[in-house]
Motif scaffolding. Structure first.
Motif, PDB file in Angstrom:
ATOM      1  N   VAL A 132      -0.850  -5.608  -8.238  1.00  0.00           N
ATOM      2  CA  VAL A 132      -0.624  -5.057  -6.570  1.00  0.00           C
ATOM      3  C   VAL A 132      -1.862  -4.942  -6.211  1.00  0.00           C
ATOM      4  O   VAL A 132      -1.989  -5.447  -5.110  1.00  0.00           O
ATOM      5  CB  VAL A 132       0.213  -3.967  -6.904  1.00  0.00           C
ATOM      6  CG1 VAL A 132       0.005  -3.160  -5.481  1.00  0.00           C
ATOM      7  CG2 VAL A 132       1.743  -4.095  -7.287  1.00  0.00           C
ATOM      8  N   GLU A 133      -3.056  -4.303  -6.885  1.00  0.00           N
ATOM      9  CA  GLU A 133      -4.161  -4.233  -6.179  1.00  0.00           C
ATOM     10  C   GLU A 133      -4.970  -5.459  -6.060  1.00  0.00           C
ATOM     11  O   GLU A 133      -5.590  -5.911  -4.906  1.00  0.00           O
ATOM     12  CB  GLU A 133      -5.222  -3.332  -7.159  1.00  0.00           C
ATOM     13  CG  GLU A 133      -4.467  -1.863  -7.346  1.00  0.00           C
ATOM     14  CD  GLU A 133      -4.402  -1.103  -6.023  1.00  0.00           C
ATOM     15  OE1 GLU A 133      -5.203  -1.389  -5.170  1.00  0.00           O
ATOM     16  OE2 GLU A 133      -3.230  -0.539  -5.779  1.00  0.00           O
ATOM     17  N   LYS A 154       0.919  -1.231   0.107  1.00  0.00           N
ATOM     18  CA  LYS A 154      -0.137  -0.045  -0.080  1.00  0.00           C
ATOM     19  C   LYS A 154       0.932   1.355   0.055  1.00  0.00           C
ATOM     20  O   LYS A 154       0.454   2.373  -0.614  1.00  0.00           O
ATOM     21  CB  LYS A 154      -0.965   0.029   1.191  1.00  0.00           C
ATOM     22  CG  LYS A 154      -2.131  -0.999   0.983  1.00  0.00           C
ATOM     23  CD  LYS A 154      -3.010  -0.858   2.318  1.00  0.00           C
ATOM     24  CE  LYS A 154      -4.284  -1.490   1.968  1.00  0.00           C
ATOM     25  NZ  LYS A 154      -5.066  -1.377   3.201  1.00  0.00           N
ATOM     26  N   GLN A 165       0.095  -2.710 -11.890  1.00  0.00           N
ATOM     27  CA  GLN A 165      -0.892  -2.122 -10.993  1.00  0.00           C
ATOM     28  C   GLN A 165      -1.869  -3.155 -10.484  1.00  0.00           C
ATOM     29  O   GLN A 165      -2.437  -3.301  -9.449  1.00  0.00           O
ATOM     30  CB  GLN A 165      -1.454  -0.876 -11.504  1.00  0.00           C
ATOM     31  CG  GLN A 165      -2.267   0.025 -10.590  1.00  0.00           C
ATOM     32  CD  GLN A 165      -2.834   1.177 -11.271  1.00  0.00           C
ATOM     33  OE1 GLN A 165      -3.174   1.087 -12.444  1.00  0.00           O
ATOM     34  NE2 GLN A 165      -2.773   2.091 -10.660  1.00  0.00           N
ATOM     35  N   LYS A 192       4.763  -0.067  -2.845  1.00  0.00           N
ATOM     36  CA  LYS A 192       4.901  -0.607  -4.235  1.00  0.00           C
ATOM     37  C   LYS A 192       3.707   0.333  -4.924  1.00  0.00           C
ATOM     38  O   LYS A 192       3.938   0.521  -5.948  1.00  0.00           O
ATOM     39  CB  LYS A 192       4.293  -2.026  -3.703  1.00  0.00           C
ATOM     40  CG  LYS A 192       4.453  -3.111  -5.114  1.00  0.00           C
ATOM     41  CD  LYS A 192       6.091  -3.085  -5.460  1.00  0.00           C
ATOM     42  CE  LYS A 192       6.457  -3.842  -6.841  1.00  0.00           C
ATOM     43  NZ  LYS A 192       7.337  -3.253  -7.305  1.00  0.00           N
ATOM     44  N   ARG A 193       2.624   0.913  -4.507  1.00  0.00           N
ATOM     45  CA  ARG A 193       1.753   1.464  -5.040  1.00  0.00           C
ATOM     46  C   ARG A 193       2.117   2.885  -5.546  1.00  0.00           C
ATOM     47  O   ARG A 193       2.137   3.374  -6.670  1.00  0.00           O
ATOM     48  CB  ARG A 193       0.498   1.981  -4.057  1.00  0.00           C
ATOM     49  CG  ARG A 193      -0.753   1.081  -4.092  1.00  0.00           C
ATOM     50  CD  ARG A 193      -1.674   1.607  -3.298  1.00  0.00           C
ATOM     51  NE  ARG A 193      -2.861   0.835  -3.487  1.00  0.00           N
ATOM     52  CZ  ARG A 193      -3.891   0.758  -2.456  1.00  0.00           C
ATOM     53  NH1 ARG A 193      -3.929   1.614  -1.406  1.00  0.00           N
ATOM     54  NH2 ARG A 193      -5.250  -0.053  -2.780  1.00  0.00           N
ATOM     55  N   LYS A 194       3.208   3.414  -4.671  1.00  0.00           N
ATOM     56  CA  LYS A 194       3.835   4.868  -5.135  1.00  0.00           C
ATOM     57  C   LYS A 194       4.846   4.236  -6.399  1.00  0.00           C
ATOM     58  O   LYS A 194       4.818   5.104  -7.459  1.00  0.00           O
ATOM     59  CB  LYS A 194       4.691   5.442  -3.910  1.00  0.00           C
ATOM     60  CG  LYS A 194       3.773   6.175  -3.164  1.00  0.00           C
ATOM     61  CD  LYS A 194       4.928   7.012  -2.411  1.00  0.00           C
ATOM     62  CE  LYS A 194       4.080   7.566  -1.127  1.00  0.00           C
ATOM     63  NZ  LYS A 194       4.148   6.646   0.071  1.00  0.00           N
ATOM     64  N   SER A 209       2.718   3.781  -9.592  1.00  0.00           N
ATOM     65  CA  SER A 209       1.876   5.006  -9.942  1.00  0.00           C
ATOM     66  C   SER A 209       3.030   5.739 -10.766  1.00  0.00           C
ATOM     67  O   SER A 209       2.654   6.575 -11.710  1.00  0.00           O
ATOM     68  CB  SER A 209       1.074   5.559  -9.069  1.00  0.00           C
ATOM     69  OG  SER A 209       1.885   6.344  -8.109  1.00  0.00           O
TER      70      SER A 209
END
Length: 161
Positions: free
Chosen positions: A62-63, A26, A59, A29-31, A34
């Motif tokens: 990861v989600e 969260k 993405q 990895k999300r950063k 994106s």
């Protein structure tokens, strides 16, 4: 959709691991992902932009993983160390066995399938050996059907983690 609400059996250690992975996905990895998407967009034409497609796939992965982990935690039944019975093999117990064919002694920890890690001798309660050992007592001999035949064990010791 029934698969999503399947009860997941975890030890406290397992819960901690999942929470750490979630936190990492969260935040870090999300950063990262994106940022990759932004960079890819800056290359212009998205129709033949493989960086963009890769970043979007990552993405989605990861989600998806975040959703899976959150679901696991939501449906987790946590095993309390105190509740682990040392009279019989149960989920959460560590079992010392003797391989009757080779005479080797081994230790397995019986865990829920979400925590299974054969390299660390963490065996799922749903795997043949895990299933075969559940409910057995010290001194019992067990024959377990495994993919390449039958393994015979004698249970030497059952203890908490």
């Amino acid at each position: 959709m029934g698969e999503n609400n399947k009860q997941v059996i975890l030890t406290y250690e397992g819960v901690k691991k999942i929470e750490e992975e979630l936190e990492y996905l969260k935040t870090v990895k999300r950063k990262e992902v994106s940022q990759k998407i932004k960079t890819a967009i800056s290359f212009g034409d998205l129709s033949e932009n493989s960086e963009y497609d890769e970043a979007k796939n990552e993405q989605a992965f990861v989600e998806g993983r975040i959703a899976t982990l959150e679901n696991m935690l939501k449906n987790a039944r946590i095993i309390d160390e105190e509740d682990i019975n040392t009279e019989v093999v149960s989920i959460g117990s560590t079992v010392k066995v003797k391989d009757l064919q080779y005479g080797d002694e081994m230790e397995f920890m019986i865990v829920g399938s979400a925590e299974a890690d054969p390299k660390k001798m963490k065996i799922s309660n749903e795997a043949p050996i895990g299933r075969g050992l559940l409910g057995k007592k010290v001194g019992e001999k067990v024959e377990i059907q495994v993919p390449d035949g039958v393994e015979s064990f004698e249970i030497l010791e059952i203890r908490r983690h």
